[in-house]
Design an enzyme around this catalytic site. Structure first.
Site, PDB file in Angstrom:
ATOM      1  N   GLU A  45      41.730 -31.070   3.519  1.00 43.26           N
ATOM      2  CA  GLU A  45      42.200 -29.756   3.095  1.00 43.26           C
ATOM      3  C   GLU A  45      43.546 -29.968   2.409  1.00 43.26           C
ATOM      4  O   GLU A  45      44.529 -30.308   3.063  1.00 43.26           O
ATOM      5  CB  GLU A  45      42.334 -28.845   4.310  1.00 43.26           C
ATOM      6  CG  GLU A  45      42.674 -27.411   4.010  1.00 43.26           C
ATOM      7  CD  GLU A  45      42.763 -26.579   5.281  1.00 43.26           C
ATOM      8  OE1 GLU A  45      43.569 -25.617   5.288  1.00 43.26           O
ATOM      9  OE2 GLU A  45      42.070 -26.892   6.275  1.00 43.26           O
ATOM     10  N   ASP A  56      51.521 -19.725   7.133  1.00 40.91           N
ATOM     11  CA  ASP A  56      52.001 -21.049   7.513  1.00 40.91           C
ATOM     12  C   ASP A  56      53.317 -20.981   8.265  1.00 40.91           C
ATOM     13  O   ASP A  56      54.198 -20.179   7.959  1.00 40.91           O
ATOM     14  CB  ASP A  56      52.164 -21.926   6.263  1.00 40.91           C
ATOM     15  CG  ASP A  56      50.826 -22.230   5.615  1.00 40.91           C
ATOM     16  OD1 ASP A  56      49.885 -22.506   6.361  1.00 40.91           O
ATOM     17  OD2 ASP A  56      50.729 -22.176   4.384  1.00 40.91           O
TER      18      ASP A  56
END
Length: 259
Positions: A45, A56
């Protein structure tokens, strides 16, 4: 060949490793990809750095800041990924990022270039599901790109069924509240109930668990409830201030996948 389906059909306890393109150095993208797969990572990924990555945590945010300062952007990334399939011929590769840069680049052109270099799928956490279904799904399908959707403990059963119907890859189970790189949830019974509830739905697509998984123990626990796990922040942390990022990445993966 559908590399994603093949990976899930041929392997158990899959490890999906996330790393940010252009981190720690601008030209580490392909060397890291090759090192991770060589050490045993089953899916890659690759994060597309963005200035405001909402899902995030601080570790991946920090890596995005460094990567952007290094000069990483989508044209640079696609230029680097020209060598992707020479470096990793068989491993599924996903691009993970946010909708704004993709729209600025042009969704159709983005998908065309992603497919041309051998990318298999996309994870865009802020892509509204209705917009995907009405506007973007035909573009994704035209270029053979699989959409991966996130499920959280708060996602309704109705929405989970819809995500399962729309997905042609796997479902990304967020292990708990918060952002990537968070600590393991303290409410273990609630997390256990969540995983068991999802398993009991008998969904069509396989599942990978992510967020807060940092070591072999966490990976092994996740694999008890899904077909594998996603590790990102801990890997990014392992690449910080090292002389040889690919070697550090390989050591990290071997530590996770060792018997």
């Amino acid at each position: 060949m559908d590399r994603i389906k093949h990976a899930f059909a041929s392997k158990h306890n899959l490890l999906n490793t996330y790393f940010t393109a252009g981190y720690p150095s601008l030209h580490d993208t392909l060397p890291l990809a090759e090192a991770l797969v060589g050490a045993g990572a089953d899916i890659l990924e690759i994060g597309m750095p963005f200035s405001d990555p909402l899902a995030d945590g601080p570790v991946i945010q920090g890596s995005s800041t460094v990567a952007l300062a290094n000069g990483m952007n989508l044209p640079v990334l696609f230029a680097q990924l020209q060598g992707l399939r020479a470096a990793v011929p068989d491993a599924p590769v996903l691009l993970m990022g946010y909708l704004n840069p993709v729209m600025q680049f042009g969704v159709e052109e983005f998908c065309r270039q992603a497919a041309a270099v051998g990318v298999d799928g996309l994870i865009l956490p802020d892509l509204p599901l209705d917009e995907y279904e009405e506007t973007y799904q035909p573009i994704f399908q035209k270029h053979g790109l699989k959409a991966v959707f996130l499920i959280t403990p708060q996602t309704s059963a109705e929405r989970i069924r819809r995500l399962d119907d729309l997905s042609e890859a796997f479902l990304y189970l967020v292990s708990g509240p918060g952002t990537t790189g968070g600590t393991t949830p303290t409410d273990v019974p609630a997390q256990q109930e969540y995983f068991e509830r999802i398993a009991g739905m008998k969904l069509r697509n396989p599942r990978l668990i992510g967020f807060g998984i940092a070591n072999k123990s966490g990976f092994d626990q996740a694999c008890q409830h899904a077909e594998g796990a996603i590790i990102g922040s801990a890997l990014i942390q392992a690449l910080k201030d090292v002389d040889d990022a690919p070697a550090a990445a390989a050591r990290f993966v071997r530590g996770i996948k060792q018997a």
